[in-house]
Scaffold this active site. Structure first.
Site, PDB file in Angstrom:
ATOM      1  N   HIS A   1       1.584   6.943   3.083  1.00 42.36           N
ATOM      2  CA  HIS A   1       0.439   7.444   3.847  1.00 42.36           C
ATOM      3  C   HIS A   1       0.869   8.353   5.003  1.00 42.36           C
ATOM      4  CE1 HIS A   1      -3.680   7.747   4.592  1.00 42.36           C
ATOM      5  NE2 HIS A   1      -4.044   6.482   4.500  1.00 42.36           N
TER       6      HIS A   1
ATOM      7  N   ASP B   1      -2.602  11.847   2.422  1.00 41.31           N
ATOM      8  CA  ASP B   1      -3.857  11.261   2.864  1.00 41.31           C
ATOM      9  C   ASP B   1      -4.551  10.562   1.699  1.00 41.31           C
ATOM     10  OD1 ASP B   1      -3.508  12.243   5.430  1.00 41.31           O
ATOM     11  OD2 ASP B   1      -4.528  14.134   4.984  1.00 41.31           O
TER      12      ASP B   1
END
Length: 421
Positions: free
Chosen positions: A392, A396
């Protein structure tokens, strides 16, 4: 004259290895370039050949020792004559050494009730995986014709010989009742066994734990209707196999679907390097396959430029060489994205861990018939859960979900892969 056998250069950033298995014993005759020891590195097993022809005179390190690149591990008497077979020991010391070595090899295998027999005769040079198969199935390697390079035995040769041996064996007579063996007399006996972790397993553990600690791991899921791919395989499997000499499998479809998605969502094919993000305009696909010492991840280069047949041939070759312990350091180097197929082992769903420094991994699972709603009606379809684990820090959630959706749509409508949609 004695010649030193040294640890060769093992690959980029690899400075040491563990002595995994001696392929020759002191007193054995060796040819130039004939493997005498197998070293376990962080990624693969490397066979070290004799630099000269002669007799292996001594080991300078022990089994399980860690050795650095350039270290002396054995000595070979150049030009001397040694034993080419396994004659009876000439002294008690030699007999004890042979018994100890045999015991060490057999301790690595599960108890088969004493049915296995050690190979005899002038045994050919074998890789670690082949030697394990020979010991496990109790076949004589000197009676097997090798189909590998330069006539060397492969694991498949040993398994075929074992199968033939079992088919030709006469049925054993019915046993007469006898007292239960001592080992079975103690019910509920609790045992434990301690086995030192191989260098490869230690590295796997370290890398996976490091990935959990450093990356911001998250997994997104989707399900995929496999009807179209299954129908395509069924329609073209015979023609494909006849033309290309390989079966049309699922991996080539998923590899092409992944390449399509990674081109549209570049961050899923990118890596973090310090405070920079490196984007690749090519896809080097790491394919997780099982090897005797653990999971290995060889890399298929520029898979986005390959045909279905080229992908299937490359993956099949890696799988065969992984089982035989013949992968090289170069085979494992690099990779921008990974596919791991847990479905071949029956997995329904999982959260795969990324292969650092990569930023994403696609997990495939088993196909099973499930009721789904199609055009307002409940129908039975062959479904598979897909899992995309990602870092992450660089990817995204929107990008991860989009990439997985592109893969799903490409599998459900393979025509998309042909017209680049």
């Amino acid at each position: 004259m004695a010649t030193e056998v040294k640890v060769p250069t093992l690959g980029e950033s690899v400075t040491e290895a563990t002595v995994g298995e001696w392929l020759k014993q002191p007193g054995d005759a060796v040819s130039a370039d004939e493997p005498i020891v197998s070293l376990e590195t962080d990624k693969v097993a490397v066979e070290v050949p004799s630099p000269v022809a002669g007799v292996l005179s001594e080991f300078t390190v022990e089994l399980g020792d860690t050795v650095d690149v350039g270290a002396v591990i054995a000595m070979v008497e150049e030009g001397a004559e040694g034993k080419s077979s396994s004659p009876a020991p000439t002294s008690k010391a030699k007999a004890d050494d042979a018994a100890t070595q045999s015991a060490k090899e057999m301790e690595k295998l599960p108890d088969d009730g004493g049915q296995s027999a050690a190979p005899s005769g002038d045994a050919p040079t074998m890789s670690p995986a082949v030697r394990r198969a020979v010991l496990e199935h109790g076949v004589d390697p000197t009676t097997i014709k090798g189909t590998g390079k330069d006539g060397r035995l492969t694991k498949e040769d040993v398994l075929a010989a074992a199968k033939s041996k079992g088919a030709n064996a006469a049925p054993a007579p019915s046993p007469t009742p006898s007292p239960a063996p001592t080992s079975a007399a103690v019910k509920g006996e609790r045992r434990e066994e301690r086995v030192k972790m191989t260098r490869m397993r230690q590295t796997i553990a370290k890398r996976l734990k490091g990935a959990q600690e450093e990356a911001a791991l998250l997994t997104t899921f989707n399900d995929c209707d496999m009807t179209a791919v299954i129908e395509a395989r069924e329609a073209y499997k015979d023609t494909f196999a006849k033309k290309h000499g390989i079966k049309l499998g699922f991996m080539s479809f998923f590899a092409k679907a992944a390449a399509l998605a990674l081109k549209d969502v570049p961050s899923v094919n990118a890596q973090i390097d310090g405070d920079e993000i490196v984007y690749y305009d090519y896809v080097d696909l790491s394919v997780a396959v099982s090897a005797p010492n653990g999971l290995v991840v060889p890399v298929v280069r520029s898979i986005d430029q390959m045909s279905f047949a080229e992908i299937e041939l490359a993956i099949a070759d890696f799988g065969k060489r992984a089982k035989a312990g013949e992968l090289t350091m170069e085979d494992m180097k690099g990779g921008t994205f990974t596919i791991s197929n847990g479905g071949v082992f029956g997995s329904l769903m999982s959260t795969p861990i990324i292969n650092p420094p990569q930023s994403a991994v696609l997990g495939l699972h088993r196909i099973e018939d499930r009721p789904v709603a199609v055009n307002g009606e409940v129908v039975i379809r062959p479904m598979m859960y897909l899992a995309l684990s990602y870092d992450h820090r660089i990817i995204d959630g929107r990008e991860a979900v989009t990439a997985l959706k592109i893969m799903k749509e490409a599998i459900e409508d393979p025509m998309r892969m042909l017209i680049d949609l």
